[in-house]
Design a protein around this motif. Structure first.
Motif, PDB file in Angstrom:
ATOM      1  N   VAL A 102      37.185  14.805  42.054  1.00 51.54           N
ATOM      2  CA  VAL A 102      36.457  15.533  42.855  1.00 51.54           C
ATOM      3  C   VAL A 102      37.512  16.186  43.976  1.00 51.54           C
ATOM      4  CG1 VAL A 102      35.018  15.353  45.013  1.00 51.54           C
ATOM      5  CG2 VAL A 102      34.654  13.998  42.840  1.00 51.54           C
ATOM      6  N   CYS A 103      38.731  15.417  44.394  1.00 49.63           N
ATOM      7  CA  CYS A 103      39.442  16.078  45.135  1.00 49.63           C
ATOM      8  C   CYS A 103      40.242  17.069  44.559  1.00 49.63           C
ATOM      9  CB  CYS A 103      40.535  14.886  45.575  1.00 49.63           C
ATOM     10  SG  CYS A 103      39.714  13.764  46.751  1.00 49.63           S
ATOM     11  N   THR A 104      40.424  17.006  43.381  1.00 49.38           N
ATOM     12  CA  THR A 104      41.258  18.053  42.334  1.00 49.38           C
ATOM     13  C   THR A 104      40.580  19.355  42.431  1.00 49.38           C
ATOM     14  OG1 THR A 104      42.480  16.499  41.219  1.00 49.38           O
ATOM     15  CG2 THR A 104      42.355  18.774  40.481  1.00 49.38           C
ATOM     16  N   GLY A 105      39.229  19.059  42.223  1.00 47.64           N
ATOM     17  CA  GLY A 105      38.282  20.415  42.010  1.00 47.64           C
ATOM     18  C   GLY A 105      38.026  21.039  43.528  1.00 47.64           C
ATOM     19  N   ILE A 106      37.945  20.301  44.407  1.00 50.87           N
ATOM     20  CA  ILE A 106      37.763  20.948  45.874  1.00 50.87           C
ATOM     21  C   ILE A 106      38.955  21.589  46.334  1.00 50.87           C
ATOM     22  CG2 ILE A 106      37.371  20.391  48.145  1.00 50.87           C
ATOM     23  CD1 ILE A 106      35.570  18.077  47.715  1.00 50.87           C
ATOM     24  N   LEU A 107      40.073  21.104  45.935  1.00 49.37           N
ATOM     25  CA  LEU A 107      41.302  21.685  46.439  1.00 49.37           C
ATOM     26  C   LEU A 107      41.662  23.092  45.539  1.00 49.37           C
ATOM     27  CD1 LEU A 107      43.851  18.778  46.813  1.00 49.37           C
ATOM     28  CD2 LEU A 107      43.069  20.149  48.802  1.00 49.37           C
ATOM     29  N   THR A 108      41.329  22.822  44.189  1.00 56.95           N
ATOM     30  CA  THR A 108      41.431  23.974  43.342  1.00 56.95           C
ATOM     31  C   THR A 108      40.448  24.919  43.738  1.00 56.95           C
ATOM     32  OG1 THR A 108      42.427  22.695  41.280  1.00 56.95           O
ATOM     33  CG2 THR A 108      41.382  24.677  40.827  1.00 56.95           C
ATOM     34  N   MET A 109      39.318  24.899  44.015  1.00 57.92           N
ATOM     35  CA  MET A 109      38.213  25.795  44.553  1.00 57.92           C
ATOM     36  C   MET A 109      39.000  26.617  45.723  1.00 57.92           C
ATOM     37  SD  MET A 109      34.330  25.263  45.348  1.00 57.92           S
ATOM     38  CE  MET A 109      34.683  24.326  46.707  1.00 57.92           C
ATOM     39  N   LEU A 110      39.280  25.735  46.630  1.00 60.16           N
ATOM     40  CA  LEU A 110      39.578  26.328  47.887  1.00 60.16           C
ATOM     41  C   LEU A 110      40.962  27.121  47.601  1.00 60.16           C
ATOM     42  CD1 LEU A 110      39.357  23.224  50.312  1.00 60.16           C
ATOM     43  CD2 LEU A 110      37.928  25.488  50.166  1.00 60.16           C
ATOM     44  N   THR A 133      41.747  28.842  44.940  1.00 62.74           N
ATOM     45  CA  THR A 133      41.487  29.864  44.027  1.00 62.74           C
ATOM     46  C   THR A 133      40.763  30.835  44.835  1.00 62.74           C
ATOM     47  OG1 THR A 133      41.519  28.376  41.920  1.00 62.74           O
ATOM     48  CG2 THR A 133      40.448  30.592  42.047  1.00 62.74           C
ATOM     49  N   PHE A 134      39.744  30.555  45.559  1.00 61.02           N
ATOM     50  CA  PHE A 134      39.114  31.516  46.296  1.00 61.02           C
ATOM     51  C   PHE A 134      39.888  32.216  47.360  1.00 61.02           C
ATOM     52  CE2 PHE A 134      34.934  29.547  44.708  1.00 61.02           C
ATOM     53  CZ  PHE A 134      34.578  30.766  44.037  1.00 61.02           C
ATOM     54  N   GLY A 135      40.608  31.163  48.072  1.00 64.30           N
ATOM     55  CA  GLY A 135      41.345  31.543  49.350  1.00 64.30           C
ATOM     56  C   GLY A 135      42.714  32.299  48.785  1.00 64.30           C
ATOM     57  N   LEU A 136      43.579  31.616  48.043  1.00 65.93           N
ATOM     58  CA  LEU A 136      44.721  32.410  47.712  1.00 65.93           C
ATOM     59  C   LEU A 136      44.496  33.586  46.913  1.00 65.93           C
ATOM     60  CD1 LEU A 136      46.986  29.125  47.452  1.00 65.93           C
ATOM     61  CD2 LEU A 136      46.835  30.835  49.303  1.00 65.93           C
ATOM     62  N   GLY A 137      43.492  33.270  46.215  1.00 68.31           N
ATOM     63  CA  GLY A 137      43.127  34.395  45.194  1.00 68.31           C
ATOM     64  C   GLY A 137      42.606  35.649  45.794  1.00 68.31           C
ATOM     65  N   LYS A 138      41.921  35.358  46.971  1.00 70.19           N
ATOM     66  CA  LYS A 138      41.560  36.744  47.657  1.00 70.19           C
ATOM     67  C   LYS A 138      42.528  37.649  48.337  1.00 70.19           C
ATOM     68  CE  LYS A 138      38.367  37.950  51.669  1.00 70.19           C
ATOM     69  NZ  LYS A 138      37.444  37.314  52.727  1.00 70.19           N
ATOM     70  N   TYR A 139      43.709  36.887  48.844  1.00 71.66           N
ATOM     71  CA  TYR A 139      44.882  37.356  49.544  1.00 71.66           C
ATOM     72  C   TYR A 139      45.895  37.649  48.942  1.00 71.66           C
ATOM     73  CZ  TYR A 139      41.931  36.165  53.847  1.00 71.66           C
ATOM     74  OH  TYR A 139      40.772  36.054  54.612  1.00 71.66           O
ATOM     75  N   PHE A 140      46.099  36.814  47.764  1.00 69.91           N
ATOM     76  CA  PHE A 140      47.537  37.095  46.928  1.00 69.91           C
ATOM     77  C   PHE A 140      47.273  37.391  45.651  1.00 69.91           C
ATOM     78  CE2 PHE A 140      48.544  34.217  50.376  1.00 69.91           C
ATOM     79  CZ  PHE A 140      49.367  34.852  51.250  1.00 69.91           C
ATOM     80  N   GLY A 141      46.072  37.481  45.207  1.00 72.05           N
ATOM     81  CA  GLY A 141      45.613  37.704  43.703  1.00 72.05           C
ATOM     82  C   GLY A 141      46.014  36.663  42.853  1.00 72.05           C
ATOM     83  N   LEU A 142      46.571  37.350  41.535  1.00 71.84           N
ATOM     84  CA  LEU A 142      46.988  36.429  40.459  1.00 71.84           C
ATOM     85  C   LEU A 142      48.006  35.344  40.979  1.00 71.84           C
ATOM     86  CD1 LEU A 142      47.195  35.602  37.570  1.00 71.84           C
ATOM     87  CD2 LEU A 142      49.240  37.539  37.378  1.00 71.84           C
ATOM     88  N   TYR A 143      48.914  35.501  41.697  1.00 71.47           N
ATOM     89  CA  TYR A 143      49.999  34.653  41.840  1.00 71.47           C
ATOM     90  C   TYR A 143      49.414  33.616  42.834  1.00 71.47           C
ATOM     91  CZ  TYR A 143      53.509  37.457  39.416  1.00 71.47           C
ATOM     92  OH  TYR A 143      54.250  38.004  38.345  1.00 71.47           O
ATOM     93  N   GLY A 144      48.301  34.023  43.822  1.00 66.41           N
ATOM     94  CA  GLY A 144      48.010  33.336  44.431  1.00 66.41           C
ATOM     95  C   GLY A 144      46.942  32.040  43.699  1.00 66.41           C
ATOM     96  N   VAL A 145      46.413  32.435  42.774  1.00 69.37           N
ATOM     97  CA  VAL A 145      45.530  31.597  41.827  1.00 69.37           C
ATOM     98  C   VAL A 145      46.364  30.701  41.306  1.00 69.37           C
ATOM     99  CG1 VAL A 145      44.005  31.766  40.130  1.00 69.37           C
ATOM    100  CG2 VAL A 145      43.607  33.232  41.648  1.00 69.37           C
ATOM    101  N   VAL A 146      47.406  31.270  40.544  1.00 69.19           N
ATOM    102  CA  VAL A 146      48.409  30.488  39.780  1.00 69.19           C
ATOM    103  C   VAL A 146      49.326  29.476  40.484  1.00 69.19           C
ATOM    104  CG1 VAL A 146      50.175  30.247  37.936  1.00 69.19           C
ATOM    105  CG2 VAL A 146      48.341  32.048  37.641  1.00 69.19           C
ATOM    106  N   GLY A 147      49.824  29.891  41.617  1.00 74.57           N
ATOM    107  CA  GLY A 147      50.667  29.072  42.652  1.00 74.57           C
ATOM    108  C   GLY A 147      49.835  27.762  43.150  1.00 74.57           C
ATOM    109  N   GLY A 148      48.584  28.335  43.489  1.00 70.80           N
ATOM    110  CA  GLY A 148      47.703  27.333  44.236  1.00 70.80           C
ATOM    111  C   GLY A 148      47.357  26.093  43.306  1.00 70.80           C
ATOM    112  N   TYR A 149      46.979  26.474  41.896  1.00 69.02           N
ATOM    113  CA  TYR A 149      46.586  25.584  41.063  1.00 69.02           C
ATOM    114  C   TYR A 149      47.668  24.751  40.587  1.00 69.02           C
ATOM    115  CZ  TYR A 149      45.008  23.685  36.527  1.00 69.02           C
ATOM    116  OH  TYR A 149      44.851  22.809  35.379  1.00 69.02           O
TER     117      TYR A 149
END
Length: 454
Positions: A403-411, A413-429
């Protein structure tokens, strides 16, 4: 030569079940390589983005299945440990046979309902998403292909519990053989369809063929009669869903739902924020890495019935011997495949290899995001093995972690993906996985010690 190959197979722990299961994965890996060329030749970068995003949306199946398919194998294996098969008949203690028959009846009724609900939900979600985020791609025909995918996926969901049921009875090799043939027939039809310019239609067609291959194999084998005879068994003992299954399933369900946010959000988010081309690159890269994961996990998943029976018999020494040996073999295979994949990427970038004017390397992500994703694959394979071991005890200790992993990944992915695109999604994950891995180590060690009285 044959003797040397058998020796290597023995050291890697390749038994009959793994041979078919991993054989199917080998075919799948070869198919992935072949698909790279077919996608490059017969799909545009935009269509490739649709192709992989289709798969991510179909994965909402998790919200309907709720982990039940996975645990059916374990429940069947526990009941089957008190039974045996003679001439397509299950023989043994009447109580356990009755409970097994009830479980089969339950699967048919339950999955018939959720498969229908899944179909209509999938149609609605897909039409809303692609209508909103693909307005600039009016030349892409996706509506009818999507309906075909929805139909095939719903039928496949209804079929899924029977596959798990048969594996729980100990016929892992037989089900692995089905998978093996599916991995030969389906890509052949997919490539032929692409060659004939069927474009995105090939996704739905291949899904329907997958269902048909399974049905033909089971219908013409002893397994069909075995299930029929079990179906006719007089049910006098029941498995209480609320008392026996649900207390375990709801934890698995939350873990699996968390898994959707961990593994399936990338393509839809990138499709919506950076476009279909980048989503396609992510999809192609993840497809290769997921093939490596699936192949590696064949070593542990084929041991679920054996480990479940040893747990039921409280033979923890034999259990740990099997598990520890399997994990070593699994990680060796995983690391070797990751190295091979990066050599392949290096070769593509070095040569600029192209097919029908399309540079193949451009269909993958760059080195940095791919390396970060590969590290998470190593973490994921290990955690999957530990979770499988503990779940064979019919318990779910990974709930809070998932649950914690899912919530953190979701946040992220949506948050960093919106502002930093691809590298935000991958770096956050990558950051989330590094943060959660030590917790996974602690869960495995403490629960194993607690449950085995060590």
């Amino acid at each position: 030569m044959r003797g040397a190959l058998l020796t290597i197979a023995a050291k890697l722990g390749i038994d009959k079940s793994i041979a078919y299961s991993s054989g199917a994965r080998v075919i799948q890996a070869l198919v992935s390589v072949g698909s790279i060329f077919f996608f490059s030749a017969f799909l545009t970068g935009v269509e490739q983005g649709f192709y992989f995003t289709f798969g991510s949306i179909v994965a909402i199946q998790i919200f309907f299945e709720l982990g039940l398919t996975n645990i059916i194998t374990q429940y069947v294996a526990h009941e089957d440990s008190f039974l045996h098969v003679e001439h397509e008949q299950i023989i043994g203690d009447d109580r356990h046979k009755s409970r097994l028959a009830y479980l089969l009846h339950f699967c048919v009724k339950w999955y018939l309902v959720i498969a229908a609900l899944f179909f209509f939900s999938l149609v609605i979600v897909g039409f809303i998403f692609f209508s909103r985020y693909s307005k600039e791609h009016t030349n892409v025909s996706w509506r009818i292909p999507w309906l075909l995918i929805c139909a095939g996926s719903a039928i496949k969901l209804f079929q899924a519990p029977f596959n798990s049921f048969i594996e729980g009875l100990g016929y892992v090799a037989e089900m692995s053989r089905v998978s093996f043939w599916q991995q030969i027939i389906i890509p052949t039809s997919t490539w032929l369809g692409l060659f004939l310019s069927f474009k995105l239609y090939v996704v739905g067609i291949s899904t329907l063929l997958s269902v048909l291959v399974w049905f033909i194999y089971v219908r013409h084998s002893f397994l069909w009669e075995l299930l029929q005879n079990l179906w006719k068994t007089n049910v006098t003992e029941w498995i209480s869903y609320m008392q026996e299954i649900f207390p375990y399933q709801w934890k698995i369900a939350i873990s699996w739902i968390s898994g959707y946010f961990i593994f399936q959000l990338f393509n839809p988010v990138l499709f919506a924020t950076e476009g279909a081309v980048v989503a396609g690159q992510m999809g192609m890269t993840l497809n290769a890495l997921n093939s490596i994961t699936g192949f590696s996990l064949s070593w542990i998943t084929t041991k679920i019935p054996s480990m479940s029976k040893l747990i039921a018999q409280k033979d923890y020494v034999a259990l740990d011997n099997i598990f520890n040996r399997t994990v070593r073999q699994m990680m060796l295979v995983c690391l070797a495949l990751l190295v091979t994949f990066f050599i392949f990427l290096w070769f593509l970038n070095l040569t600029g290899l192209s097919f029908r004017g399309n540079v193949i390397a451009h269909r993958f992500l760059g080195y940095l995001p791919t390396v970060l994703l590969a590290v998470t694959i190593i973490f994921g394979v290990l955690v999957n093995a530990w979770a499988t071991y503990l779940r064979c005890h019919k318990k779910e200790p990974w709930l809070l972690n998932s649950v914690c992993t899912g919530i953190l990944t979701m946040l992220s992915t949506f948050g960093l993906g919106k502002y930093f695109g691809l590298y935000g999604v991958v770096g956050g994950y990558f950051s989330v996985q590094c943060l959660m891995f030590p917790w996974g180590v602690w869960i495995f060690k403490t629960k194993k010690k607690e449950w085995h009285g060590e």
